[in-house]
Scaffold this active site. Structure first.
Site, PDB file in Angstrom:
ATOM      1  N   CYS A  16     -37.414  45.247  22.674  1.00 51.18           N
ATOM      2  CA  CYS A  16     -36.539  45.849  23.690  1.00 51.18           C
ATOM      3  C   CYS A  16     -35.749  44.799  24.472  1.00 51.18           C
ATOM      4  CB  CYS A  16     -37.347  46.719  24.639  1.00 51.18           C
ATOM      5  SG  CYS A  16     -38.215  48.022  23.784  1.00 51.18           S
TER       6      CYS A  16
ATOM      7  N   HIS B  43     -33.448  47.609  31.107  1.00 55.09           N
ATOM      8  CA  HIS B  43     -33.869  48.297  29.875  1.00 55.09           C
ATOM      9  C   HIS B  43     -34.406  49.668  30.269  1.00 55.09           C
ATOM     10  CE1 HIS B  43     -35.794  49.481  26.282  1.00 55.09           C
ATOM     11  NE2 HIS B  43     -37.020  49.226  26.708  1.00 55.09           N
TER      12      HIS B  43
ATOM     13  N   ASN C  88     -36.082  55.821  25.227  1.00 55.38           N
ATOM     14  CA  ASN C  88     -36.125  54.365  25.036  1.00 55.38           C
ATOM     15  C   ASN C  88     -35.488  54.028  23.682  1.00 55.38           C
ATOM     16  OD1 ASN C  88     -36.832  51.714  24.518  1.00 55.38           O
ATOM     17  ND2 ASN C  88     -38.925  51.911  25.269  1.00 55.38           N
TER      18      ASN C  88
HETATM   19  N1  COA Z   1     -48.103  65.254  26.279  1.00 52.10           N
HETATM   20  C1  COA Z   1     -49.199  65.658  26.905  1.00 52.10           C
HETATM   21  N2  COA Z   1     -50.268  64.884  27.111  1.00 52.10           N
HETATM   22  C2  COA Z   1     -50.193  63.614  26.673  1.00 52.10           C
HETATM   23  C3  COA Z   1     -49.059  63.105  26.012  1.00 52.10           C
HETATM   24  C4  COA Z   1     -47.997  64.001  25.820  1.00 52.10           C
HETATM   25  N3  COA Z   1     -46.866  63.620  25.201  1.00 52.10           N
HETATM   26  N4  COA Z   1     -49.276  61.836  25.702  1.00 52.10           N
HETATM   27  C5  COA Z   1     -50.508  61.529  26.153  1.00 52.10           C
HETATM   28  N5  COA Z   1     -51.058  62.602  26.733  1.00 52.10           N
HETATM   29  C6  COA Z   1     -52.373  62.708  27.337  1.00 52.10           C
HETATM   30  C7  COA Z   1     -53.363  61.687  26.808  1.00 52.10           C
HETATM   31  O1  COA Z   1     -53.916  62.118  25.591  1.00 52.10           O
HETATM   32  C8  COA Z   1     -54.379  61.650  27.915  1.00 52.10           C
HETATM   33  O2  COA Z   1     -55.220  62.750  27.792  1.00 52.10           O
HETATM   34  P1  COA Z   1     -56.795  62.616  28.082  1.00 52.10           P
HETATM   35  O3  COA Z   1     -56.873  62.233  29.554  1.00 52.10           O
HETATM   36  O4  COA Z   1     -57.296  63.965  27.773  1.00 52.10           O
HETATM   37  O5  COA Z   1     -57.279  61.535  27.192  1.00 52.10           O
HETATM   38  C9  COA Z   1     -53.539  61.853  29.177  1.00 52.10           C
HETATM   39  O6  COA Z   1     -52.301  62.447  28.732  1.00 52.10           O
HETATM   40  C10 COA Z   1     -53.230  60.579  29.914  1.00 52.10           C
HETATM   41  O7  COA Z   1     -52.833  59.616  28.965  1.00 52.10           O
HETATM   42  P2  COA Z   1     -52.322  58.206  29.402  1.00 52.10           P
HETATM   43  O8  COA Z   1     -51.877  57.450  28.187  1.00 52.10           O
HETATM   44  O9  COA Z   1     -53.333  57.570  30.287  1.00 52.10           O
HETATM   45  O10 COA Z   1     -51.038  58.640  30.262  1.00 52.10           O
HETATM   46  P3  COA Z   1     -50.134  57.787  31.202  1.00 52.10           P
HETATM   47  O11 COA Z   1     -50.113  58.365  32.543  1.00 52.10           O
HETATM   48  O12 COA Z   1     -50.430  56.312  31.080  1.00 52.10           O
HETATM   49  O13 COA Z   1     -48.685  58.042  30.565  1.00 52.10           O
HETATM   50  C11 COA Z   1     -47.130  56.847  29.161  1.00 52.10           C
HETATM   51  C12 COA Z   1     -48.443  57.654  29.222  1.00 52.10           C
HETATM   52  C13 COA Z   1     -46.949  56.391  27.729  1.00 52.10           C
HETATM   53  C14 COA Z   1     -45.982  57.775  29.572  1.00 52.10           C
HETATM   54  C15 COA Z   1     -47.237  55.634  30.136  1.00 52.10           C
HETATM   55  O14 COA Z   1     -48.433  54.916  29.883  1.00 52.10           O
HETATM   56  C16 COA Z   1     -46.065  54.701  29.996  1.00 52.10           C
HETATM   57  O15 COA Z   1     -44.971  55.029  30.380  1.00 52.10           O
HETATM   58  N6  COA Z   1     -46.289  53.492  29.464  1.00 52.10           N
HETATM   59  C17 COA Z   1     -45.209  52.559  29.210  1.00 52.10           C
HETATM   60  C18 COA Z   1     -44.612  52.902  27.881  1.00 52.10           C
HETATM   61  C19 COA Z   1     -43.339  52.191  27.610  1.00 52.10           C
HETATM   62  O16 COA Z   1     -42.401  52.293  28.365  1.00 52.10           O
HETATM   63  N7  COA Z   1     -43.314  51.463  26.478  1.00 52.10           N
HETATM   64  C20 COA Z   1     -42.165  50.764  26.043  1.00 52.10           C
HETATM   65  C21 COA Z   1     -41.967  49.506  26.803  1.00 52.10           C
HETATM   66  S1  COA Z   1     -40.577  48.687  26.200  1.00 52.10           S
END
Ligand code: COA
Length: 325
Positions: free
Chosen positions: A113, A252, A282
């Protein structure tokens, strides 16, 4: 002093729009979950005749047109991408061929990215050495081909698109001022994607499926905010700049919550930050040049404006850059 300055911008997004409601039919998720956790509402998905290099070519044509530069005047083409259709030749060589940029040399770079920011830094060095160079820098991605459409943790986040800039040397104060780039390969396993070159005959069938984006979302989130904050603060201090000096910040576009946290820590008002993540998700290396083109074409940039860019991505790679528009 000569600096690399942008003289034209362009972008190209695939036609197909995939909404959160559409995703509800593909994986167990909801519009509410995706919107509140990421700020993303729609993303663009490429069709079979919208390959990475074709999106790149369209964005390039628009940038060349704005710059008033013919393809055969280009000296260098660089494409930042992690999702080319082919490993060899490079996406940049395919772009060169389709544009008829017969006088340019061409190659790809991969900094995930952060690819476009790394690319700007690289182009600045070339132009510093040869100010009359005309360079086409593109960020192009087709990540829809590289996400696992049954993994709700990742497939909701990414989209396809391309953005391009034409740059040349300017001695009137315009152009790239400085950058602050970093990598930490020890954290690679928090965000990665196996390449097809890993799919040798020695691998089992199940392992061959494993060429999708893999991500530890929470860890990536935490590092992204801290790393971008530090990269920005250092650079601003080095140049004795404050938030008040900035006209526009083009980060980004990964996730609205990352951006909100970053704005809070830097004391950046929302109206100084260009955000389009809700429309495109993204798009990795394409996100900054797409946002820059939208900001440019919507009249948000004027000569001499001070711009700040920042990014974070797989590798990990991250950084910041100051530019006089
Ligand atoms: N829809 C519904 N539930 C979802 C889901 C979706 N699309 N994706 C994950 N979940 C669930 C998980 O399974 C988990 O369930 P559980 O508690 O029963 O295990 C719960 O939601 C929480 O998951 P978690 O991964 O801890 O969520 P989060 O609050 O961290 O949000 C992201 C997930 C990916 C949105 C967040 O971590 C994030 O934005 N990370 C950065 C990602 C990014 O920008 N990457 C690129 C960088 S260049």
């Amino acid at each position: 002093m000569i600096h690399a300055a942008v003289i034209g911008t362009g972008s190209c997004l695939p036609k197909r729009v995939l909404s959160n409601r559409d995703l509800e039919k593909i994986v167990e998720t909801s519009d509410e979950w995706i919107t509140s956790r990421t700020g993303i509402q729609t993303r663009r998905i490429a069709s079979s005749d919208e390959k990475t290099h074709q999106l790149a070519v369209e964005s390039a044509k628009r940038a060349l047109d704005m710059a008033g530069v013919q393809a055969d005047e280009l000296d260098l083409i660089v494409v930042a991408t992690v999702s080319p259709e082919m490993i060899m030749p490079s996406c940049a060589c395919l772009v060169q061929n389709e544009l008829g940029a017969s006088n340019a040399f061409a190659y790809d770079i991969n900094a995930a990215c952060s690819g476009f920011l790394y690319g700007l830094d690289l182009v600045d060095k070339y132009i510093g050495a040869r100010p009359d160079m005309k360079v086409l820098l593109i960020g192009a991605e087709r990540l829809s081909a590289r996400v696992n459409w049954s993994d709700r943790n990742t497939c909701i986040l990414f989209g396809d698109g391309a953005g391009a800039c034409v740059l040349t040397g300017k001695d009137d104060g315009r152009g790239i001022i400085d950058s602050n780039l970093f990598s930490d390969g020890s954290l690679w396993s928090l965000l990665y994607m196996n390449g097809p070159q890993n799919l040798g005959p020695e691998l089992k069938h199940a392992e061959k499926q494993d060429c999708y984006i893999r991500m530890m979302g929470r860890d990536v989130f935490k590092y992204a905010v801290r790393a971008m904050e530090e990269a920005v603060v250092d650079l601003m201090l080095r140049h004795d700049k404050s938030v008040d000096d900035l006209k526009l910040v083009i980060p980004h576009q990964a996730n609205i919550r990352i951006l909100n946290k970053l704005m809070g820590r830097l004391g950046l008002p929302e109206d100084k930050v260009f955000i389009n993540v809700s429309k495109y998700g993204n798009t990795s290396a394409a996100s900054i040049p797409i946002a820059l083109d939208e900001a440019n074409r919507s009249g948000r940039l004027a000569p001499d404006d001070l711009l700040l860019f920042c990014s974070f991505g797989g590798g990990f790679t991250w950084g910041s850059m100051l530019m006089h528009w």
